[in-house]
Structure formats: structure tokens, C-alpha cells
Write a protein that holds these residues in place. Structure first.
Motif, PDB file in Angstrom:
ATOM      1  N   ARG A   1       0.463   6.307  -7.761  1.00 20.82           N
ATOM      2  CA  ARG A   1       1.342   6.823  -6.728  1.00 20.82           C
ATOM      3  C   ARG A   1       2.140   8.026  -7.272  1.00 20.82           C
ATOM      4  NH1 ARG A   1       6.015   2.881  -6.067  1.00 20.82           N
ATOM      5  NH2 ARG A   1       6.646   3.873  -7.995  1.00 20.82           N
TER       6      ARG A   1
ATOM      7  N   HIS B   1       3.895   0.881  -3.030  1.00 23.91           N
ATOM      8  CA  HIS B   1       3.488   0.628  -4.402  1.00 23.91           C
ATOM      9  C   HIS B   1       2.190   1.311  -4.784  1.00 23.91           C
ATOM     10  CE1 HIS B   1       6.431  -2.496  -3.499  1.00 23.91           C
ATOM     11  NE2 HIS B   1       6.803  -2.285  -4.735  1.00 23.91           N
ATOM     12  N   ALA B   2       1.542   1.980  -3.826  1.00 30.39           N
ATOM     13  CA  ALA B   2       0.382   2.787  -4.191  1.00 30.39           C
ATOM     14  C   ALA B   2       0.464   4.176  -3.558  1.00 30.39           C
ATOM     15  CB  ALA B   2      -0.907   2.089  -3.780  1.00 30.39           C
TER      16      ALA B   2
ATOM     17  N   VAL C   1      -6.325  -2.119  -4.095  1.00 29.89           N
ATOM     18  CA  VAL C   1      -5.027  -2.419  -3.488  1.00 29.89           C
ATOM     19  C   VAL C   1      -5.117  -2.293  -1.969  1.00 29.89           C
ATOM     20  CG1 VAL C   1      -3.957  -0.116  -3.607  1.00 29.89           C
ATOM     21  CG2 VAL C   1      -2.543  -2.143  -3.767  1.00 29.89           C
TER      22      VAL C   1
ATOM     23  N   THR D   1      -1.200   1.020 -10.182  1.00 36.50           N
ATOM     24  CA  THR D   1      -1.140   1.627  -8.848  1.00 36.50           C
ATOM     25  C   THR D   1       0.153   2.417  -8.682  1.00 36.50           C
ATOM     26  OG1 THR D   1      -0.136  -0.309  -7.814  1.00 36.50           O
ATOM     27  CG2 THR D   1      -2.539  -0.194  -7.795  1.00 36.50           C
TER      28      THR D   1
ATOM     29  N   THR E   1      -1.364  10.851  -9.904  1.00 39.97           N
ATOM     30  CA  THR E   1      -2.749  10.390  -9.923  1.00 39.97           C
ATOM     31  C   THR E   1      -3.553  11.066 -11.037  1.00 39.97           C
ATOM     32  OG1 THR E   1      -2.546  10.219  -7.533  1.00 39.97           O
ATOM     33  CG2 THR E   1      -4.751   9.988  -8.438  1.00 39.97           C
TER      34      THR E   1
ATOM     35  N   TYR F   1      -8.970   1.569  -8.271  1.00 43.18           N
ATOM     36  CA  TYR F   1      -7.677   0.897  -8.151  1.00 43.18           C
ATOM     37  C   TYR F   1      -7.139   0.993  -6.727  1.00 43.18           C
ATOM     38  CZ  TYR F   1      -6.797  -0.443 -12.958  1.00 43.18           C
ATOM     39  OH  TYR F   1      -6.832  -1.064 -14.165  1.00 43.18           O
ATOM     40  N   LYS F   2      -7.255   2.198  -6.157  1.00 41.22           N
ATOM     41  CA  LYS F   2      -6.743   2.396  -4.794  1.00 41.22           C
ATOM     42  C   LYS F   2      -7.504   1.525  -3.798  1.00 41.22           C
ATOM     43  CE  LYS F   2      -5.989   7.291  -5.030  1.00 41.22           C
ATOM     44  NZ  LYS F   2      -6.026   8.515  -4.222  1.00 41.22           N
TER      45      LYS F   2
ATOM     46  N   LEU G   1       0.821  -1.200   0.000  1.00 42.09           N
ATOM     47  CA  LEU G   1       0.000   0.000   0.000  1.00 42.09           C
ATOM     48  C   LEU G   1       0.865   1.264   0.000  1.00 42.09           C
ATOM     49  CD1 LEU G   1      -2.991   0.651   0.103  1.00 42.09           C
ATOM     50  CD2 LEU G   1      -2.804   0.819   2.579  1.00 42.09           C
TER      51      LEU G   1
END
Lengths: 342, 415
Positions: A196, A59-60, A216, A192, A199, A212-213, A56
Motif C-alpha cells: 500500500r 490495509h492494502a 488479500v 500488504t 509497491t 499478495y494483492k 482491502l
């Protein structure tokens, strides 16, 4: 010669990746021979938790400060299933992880609309609500007393020995780690990562960024739940400590210590913290937090990329080779600049 | 394809490992005394609200028992080496769980002692059964230890909430404190105390007007103290069921807010000498309480207390005295059984009757491992009446062993 060989580690050709995998599995296999087995299992649990968290954060780009809700929520659900149903502990842990994912849906749905500090605060607020429920609903959770005597059920196998239990828990953790790696390397993971980094641009390209968020976030909660459930079974115990905000803080420390966005670094960070705490407490040292806090400050000040990130940077040829885009194989995410925008 | 292969190899490797390692792990020794020595573990609060009533004093008491045992038996002792180890559970059940496991498994403890904080004691009790090692509870009051959660490896040596409620609750109600307002710490101990005080008060003709759980541990009780005189009907008695450092805070703040002047008397559920020392005997003078023991009881008690004081510089609480009593009984049982195997030691202990400086007319009940003995209804002496420093307690009457404790719980099945 050796230095050159080590430098090539950073590039990770196929055989090197196989080598790393083999080394990792070998370490995982001998861990309880070297360490006190319950501590070894703790390392597995916290390691998976930290990797799920890095999924999280690294990678996001979402810094959750409420992951204890998923770790602890799953610990309670796992405990309740194991206590009342007598099903094998694998089923109980899976049930806990599913519960964590279900819990993550509404929390994530609201939280992903914000980013940065607001995201962190919203997740923290929800985690505190979970804490409150766990504390007050004592008929089910045991309140201050916790959920005691969670059994390690597995038909035909006696898991009362911590040593045996380690090897029973290991496949769950390995599957969790494989899932995390798969997510990061998938086209989904690339999106993702793009979210990050920028956006708005991802939105402009037509991707539903919030969905997507949320996905994840839920995946991370599920893996955290796997880890939390295993932890509860390992200790035979689920307590308020599992849903306490300090647990959310601890996993942040582990991930940052290992290196944000490195995935495997989180494992190293978790192992370092668990091992350090165990070593300090068996040495009779009372102020454990003081030392781990000090180590954290030093690492953040001197090694911004964490233990793993710093190690791979040092072993990489300088100046970094320009990335050679390979249309068939997406670039190694470890090589992308970490969190340029947070 | 490559990836699938990786996964396949990984799965195969794990499978092999599982098969290879399933039978490994540490085994248990076959000798009479495992490891050639006895290890007594004291798991207690070394830094928090119960550190004064148990803490290092409890460790000293167990050490004293070990020394006395060795002096008594010399070369005839079942083992020449007795180690006493200690650990801090911080009054948290999850820490107690980890530490107990660690002491039994890693440090080779044969028996654990003390463990104040009922939630922590329940956690230790579970671990004791899993490890098949003994645990002697002296610090925790919940009746659940010998009730719903009881097991064959745990003994309750000192006191419980039933004893406290049926001493103090009944006596104070009969003396005219009809309406009660109960405040209790919100964890196993407080919940159980509340559940035992309420029927004790009601059966004595009193009534519980209101009851509130308070956070544990806590520094601030102002909400509850200010609320007490405003309740309708106004309570005659504020029943403070906190313990240790929490109790000291309640009493000090009861004094500061002048709740007594508003017509609400204070009754205390559990009072240790260390609490009186911390609060001040002048503030508590005349307060009724029930205790399992006090050092100024008689010559036998005074003699032991004096030896304890020489060692630690402080007079003992009943918890610390119970630790000595339990550790001595354990060591004698090991001596008699000739082994430290928990089941064999248990056989010696079960049904045993004894009488030492701490436990009078004592029986180790076989049905639930509760040790029954005389308890004492007492009140705090005014400082002017004290014969020496630390002399706080005046005996009101002795509660005989048969009445001091409840019958064995029907929920308890020693497995």
C-alpha cells in the motif's frame, strides 16, 4: 486522571486490549435487547462487510468499487443452497462465501494489475456484469422478483425468531472479524501494508506484489461473502439490490465514515449508517439518502480520519510518542500513518 | 499463546450467551384482541409509478372502512381502537420484505392491505406466512399469489392477470386484432401478464408475432414503439401490459410516434381510472379494457365513490375500492370470530359468499383464497359522452364471477 486514562487507550497495553475486547463483546451481546433484533443482525452483517472492505482499502490500499458482486453473489448462492438443499444455514453461508472467493479470483487477477481509479473502474465493471447476470438469469435468481423465502435451517433449533437468529449469526461474524484481525497482524498483512505504502519498493525486495494483492482481494471477498450470506438469511431474501452498485457505494461510505485503515472503525461506521437509516425510516422520513449523504460529507470534511480514527487520535498523547519497535511483536497497524499514498 | 487464550475466552463467552439467550425474545399476548386494539397496515407505493392508483387513496379507503365499522357497531365492536398505519415499499421487493416484517412485528399490524407491484406482493406474502398474520392483496395481479406461492394467510381480493387477459385479449382478438406484439414490464407482474395473454389470444384465433420485456420502471419506450410497425408480419395490435405511470408513458409515446397511423392499434392490459386521468380520456377514447370495478357502475358504487371523493377529493380506482371491501370483510370477520388470531379470522372468511358495492356475486374460495366476483369488459368513453368529470368508463358487458377467474391452481397447497 480520567483524561490520562483515556489517553492511554490509544497506546493499548495488553490489559487495555482485553478491556476493549470485553466491551466489544458486551455490546455485541446486549445489542438485540436494545435494538430491534433484525436491525441488530443487519449491523452485524454490514459491520463484517465494512471490515472486509477495510481489509482491502485500509490495509492494502485498493479501493474496490465492486464489492457488491461478492456480497450479493454470496447472498444468491447462500439463498440457493438454503432453498434447495435444506442444509443448516451455516453451511449455506459458508458455501456463499466460498463462491464469492472463487468469483474474486478472476476479477482480482485482472484488476490488481492496475491501481487507483483504474482498479476501482475494473471492479465496478465486473460487479455490473454480476448484476446483469443476476437480473437476466431469472430462472435461477428470480430476476426482478429476487430469491424469496430463504429458510433459516438449523437442525434442532427454531430460528424463526429474529432475536434467536441474532445469537446464531453472531459467532460467524466474530470468527470473520477475528480472521480479519489475524490477517492484518500477520507477516502477510505487513507486506500488504508495505505494498500500500510503496509497491515498487516491495517488488524490489523480491515480493510478488500482485500475488499478495490477489490474496488479500480474495480474502476480503470471502469475508464479504460471509456477511452477504448472513444478510440474505436474515431477511429470507436475496434481491438485485444486493448486487447493485449502490451497495458497493454504501460499504465505501461506512468504511470512510468509521475511518479508513482502522478495521474496528468500519464496525462503528456500519452501525452508525444502519442505525441512522432505520431511525429515519421508522420516523417516516422519506429522503434517507439525503441525510446519510449529508452526514458523510460533514465527516469527510471535518474528521478526515473518520469517527474511530478521530476518536483514537484525540485520546492519544500529543505529540505522538515515537514508535518503539518491538522485534517480537509487530507494531500496531492502527498506529501507522493511514494511506499516505493512494 | 496469549492470542489463543483470547480466542478461547471469546468463544466461551459467545457459547454462554447463546445458551442464555436462546429462550428469550418477545412472546405473543394471550388476550382475545392482541394489545387491546386492531392495527391495519397499508403497505403501498406512496411515491412511485403506482402512487396514484393505490397510494394515499388506499390508506384513506382502509381508514374509511375502520370508521364505518366503528360507526356501525359502536359499543358492541370487538375493540374500540382501530389504528391504520401506512408504509412506502417503493415498488421494490426487498423494501416490501423489510417493511412488511416491520409492520407486523414492530408496529403490531394484524393485517396488511393493498401492496401494488407483484414482486413486492410475493415478498409480503412470504412474510405474512412467517409471521402468521393476514395479508389482503388488492394491488398485485400475478396469479402466482394464488398459485405456486399461495399460503393460508394471503387473500386475493380484486383481480388477476387471468381476468385481464381473458377479458381484453379474447375480446380484441375476436374483433379482428389477429396479430399481436406484446410489450411487458420485466418483473413478476409483466411476466405473468404475458404468460396469460399469449394463450388467451391464441385460443381466440390470434397470434403473438413478437414479445419484448421492457425495464421496470421506465420513461422511454421508443425502441419498442418504433419496432412495432417494422415487424414481419406486421402486428395489428400493440399489447401494452405496463401499468400505472409506466403505462402513461407508453400511451403518450405511442401518440407522439404516431404508431396508430402506421396501422398498429393499441390494446391495454391493465387500466385504472387514475391512468385515464393522467393520460387523458381523449387519447384513449374507445380503448377496450377489463376492470374489476368502476365507480360509475351503479347507484351502490356511486354512493360509496361520492363518500370517498368527499374524503380525498378524488374518485376511487378499483384498487382503492377493493381495499375498502377487504378491510370491511376483515373487520366483520374479527367481530364474528371475537379474536384477531389469524387462523380464527380465516375460518370465518373461508367459503364466505357476499355481495358489496365492490364485489358482486363474490365467493372467498377455500381452496386458494382467491375471491371470485363479477368483472367488467369496458371501453373508455369519449370526453363528449362523459356525464361529469372523472366519468371515463362505458360498460360493454359483465363477465360473470364463474368465468372471470381461473379454476384453483393445482400448484396451490395451502399449508
Amino acid at each position: 486522571m480520567i483524561l490520562g486514562l483515556m489517553r492511554r487507550l490509544g497506546d493499548r497495553p495488553a490489559w487495555m486490549r482485553w478491556g476493549l475486547l470485553a466491551v466489544g463483546l458486551a455490546v455485541a451481546a446486549i445489542l438485540p435487547w436494545v435494538l430491534y433484533p433484525p436491525v441488530a443482525t443487519d449491523i452485524l452483517c454490514w459491520g463484517l462487510f465494512a471490515v472486509a472492505f477495510d481489509l482491502l482499502l485500509g490495509h492494502a490500499g485498493l479501493l474496490s468499487f465492486g464489492h457488491a458482486a461478492f456480497w450479493g453473489g454470496s447472498a444468491y448462492v447462500t439463498g440457493l443452497i438454503a432453498l434447495h438443499s435444506g442444509l443448516p444455514f451455516y453451511v449455506a453461508v459458508l458455501g456463499g462465501a466460498v463462491a464469492a472467493a472463487v468469483l474474486a479470483l478472476p476479477i482480482g487477477y485482472l484488476a490488481v494489475r492496475r491501481s487507483g481509479i483504474y482498479f476501482a473502474m475494473i471492479t465496478l465493471a465486473f460487479a455490473q456484469m454480476v448484476y446483469f447476470v443476476a437480473n437476466q438469469w431469472s430462472a435461477v435468481t428470480g430476476g426482478e422478483n429476487g430469491l424469496q423465502g430463504i429458510p433459516r435451517n438449523l437442525p434442532g433449533v427454531d430460528l424463526s425468531d429474529a432475536f434467536t437468529f441474532y445469537y446464531a449469526a453472531l459467532p460467524v461474524v466474530l470468527l470473520g472479524l477475528a480472521a480479519a484481525r489475524r490477517i492484518v497482524r500477520s507477516p502477510f498483512g505487513r507486506v500488504t501494508a508495505a505494498i500500500r505504502d510503496n509497491t515498487d519498493r516491495v517488488r524490489a525486495l523480491g515480493y510478488p506484489a500482485d500475488r499478495y494483492k490477489l490474496t488479500v482481494f480474495t480474502a476480503s471477498a470471502f469475508l464479504s461473502g460471509l456477511a452477504g450470506g448472513l444478510f440474505a438469511v436474515n431477511h429470507g431474501f436475496a434481491s438485485l439490490q444486493e448486487v447493485d452498485w449502490t451497495t458497493s457505494g454504501k460499504v465505501v461510505v461506512m468504511t470512510v465514515l468509521g475511518g479508513i485503515g482502522t478495521l474496528w472503525g468500519s464496525l462503528v461506521g456500519a452501525a452508525a449508517i444502519v442505525r441512522l437509516e432505520d431511525w429515519l425510516s421508522t420516523a417516516g422520513f422519506e429522503q434517507t439518502d439525503l441525510v446519510t449523504g449529508g452526514v458523510f460529507i460533514v465527516v469527510v470534511l471535518l474528521f478526515r480520519q473518520g469517527l474511530w480514527g478521530t476518536a483514537t487520535r484525540l485520546l492519544r498523547p500529543r505529540p505522538p510518542a515515537p514508535p518503539t519497535p518491538d522485534p517480537a511483536e509487530p507494531a500496531d497497524p492502527d498506529r501507522t500513518p493511514h494511506l499516505t499514498k493512494r | 499463546m496469549k492470542r489463543r487464550l483470547t480466542m478461547g475466552v471469546a468463544a466461551a463467552a459467545v457459547g454462554t450467551l447463546l445458551a442464555a439467550c436462546g429462550a428469550g425474545g418477545p412472546g405473543s399476548g394471550g388476550g382475545k384482541i392482541s394489545g387491546g386494539k386492531l392495527t391495519l397496515g397499508v403497505l403501498t407505493d406512496l411515491s412511485g409509478v403506482y402512487a396514484d392508483l393505490a397510494g394515499n387513496g388506499a390508506v384513506a379507503a382502509v381508514q374509511m372502512a375502520a370508521d364505518d365499522f366503528q360507526k356501525k357497531y359502536g359499543d358492541k365492536a370487538v375493540t374500540k381502537k382501530i389504528d391504520v398505519i401506512k408504509a412506502d415499499h417503493q415498488n421494490k421487493p426487498e423494501v416490501a420484505n423489510t417493511q412488511a416484517r416491520e409492520m407486523y412485528e414492530r408496529k403490531g399490524a394484524d393485517a396488511l392491505f393493498d401492496v401494488p407491484t407483484s414482486s413486492a406482493a410475493l415478498a409480503v406474502q412470504t412474510v405474512a406466512a412467517q409471521q402468521k398474520k393476514l395479508y389482503f392483496n388488492t394491488g398485485a395481479a400475478t396469479t402466482e399469489l394464488a398459485g405456486k406461492s399461495c399460503n393460508a394467510y394471503t387473500y386475493e381480493w380484486a383481480y388477476d392477470s387471468y381476468m385481464l387477459a381473458h377479458g381484453t385479449g379474447t375480446q380484441v382478438t375476436q374483433q379482428g386484432g389477429k396479430n399481436w406484439y406484446l410489450i411487458y414490464p420485466d418483473y413478476a407482474f409483466g411476466q405473468d401478464m404475458q404468460a396469460k395473454f399469449t394463450p388467451a389470444i391464441e385460443s381466440a384465433g390470434g397470434r403473438v408475432v413478437a414479445k419484448d420485456p421492457t425495464p421496470f420502471p421506465s420513461d422511454n419506450y421508443s425502441t419498442f414503439l418504433l419496432k412495432a410497425p417494422t415487424l414481419n408480419p406486421k402486428p395489428d395490435v400493440l399489447g401494452a401490459l405496463q401499468a400505472g405511470g409506466d403505462l402513461a408513458n407508453v400511451v403518450k409515446q405511442y401518440d407522439q410516434f404516431k404508431v396508430k397511423d402506421k396501422g398498429v392499434q393499441l390494446a391495454i392490459g391493465l387500466l385504472f381510472d387514475s391512468d385515464i386521468r393522467a393520460i387523458g380520456a381523449d387519447k384513449l377514447a374507445g380503448t377496450m379494457f377489463t376492470t374489476a370495478w368502476f365507480w360509475n357502475l351503479d347507484d351502490r358504487s356511486r354512493a360509496w365513490a361520492q363518500r370517498f371523493q368527499q374524503r380525498t377529493g378524488q374518485l376511487p380506482t378499483f384498487d382503492q375500492a377493493a381495499d375498502y371491501s377487504a378491510a370491511t370483510a376483515y373487520l366483520e370477520a374479527v367481530q364474528k370470530a371475537g379474536t384477531d388470531k389469524a387462523e380464527s379470522v380465516s375460518k370465518v372468511l373461508n367459503g364466505m359468499t357476499f355481495d358489496d358495492f365492490f364485489a358482486r356475486n363474490a365467493t372467498v374460495r377455500t381452496a386458494d383464497h382467491r375471491v371470485t366476483h363479477d368483472a367488467y369488459l369496458a371501453k373508455v368513453k369519449a370526453p363528449a359522452q362523459a356525464t361529469q368529470d372523472g366519468d371515463y368508463t362505458e360498460l360493454v358487458r359483465t363477465i360473470p364471477a364463474a368465468q372471470a377467474f381461473d379454476k384453483p391452481s393445482p400448484d396451490c397447497h395451502l399449508g
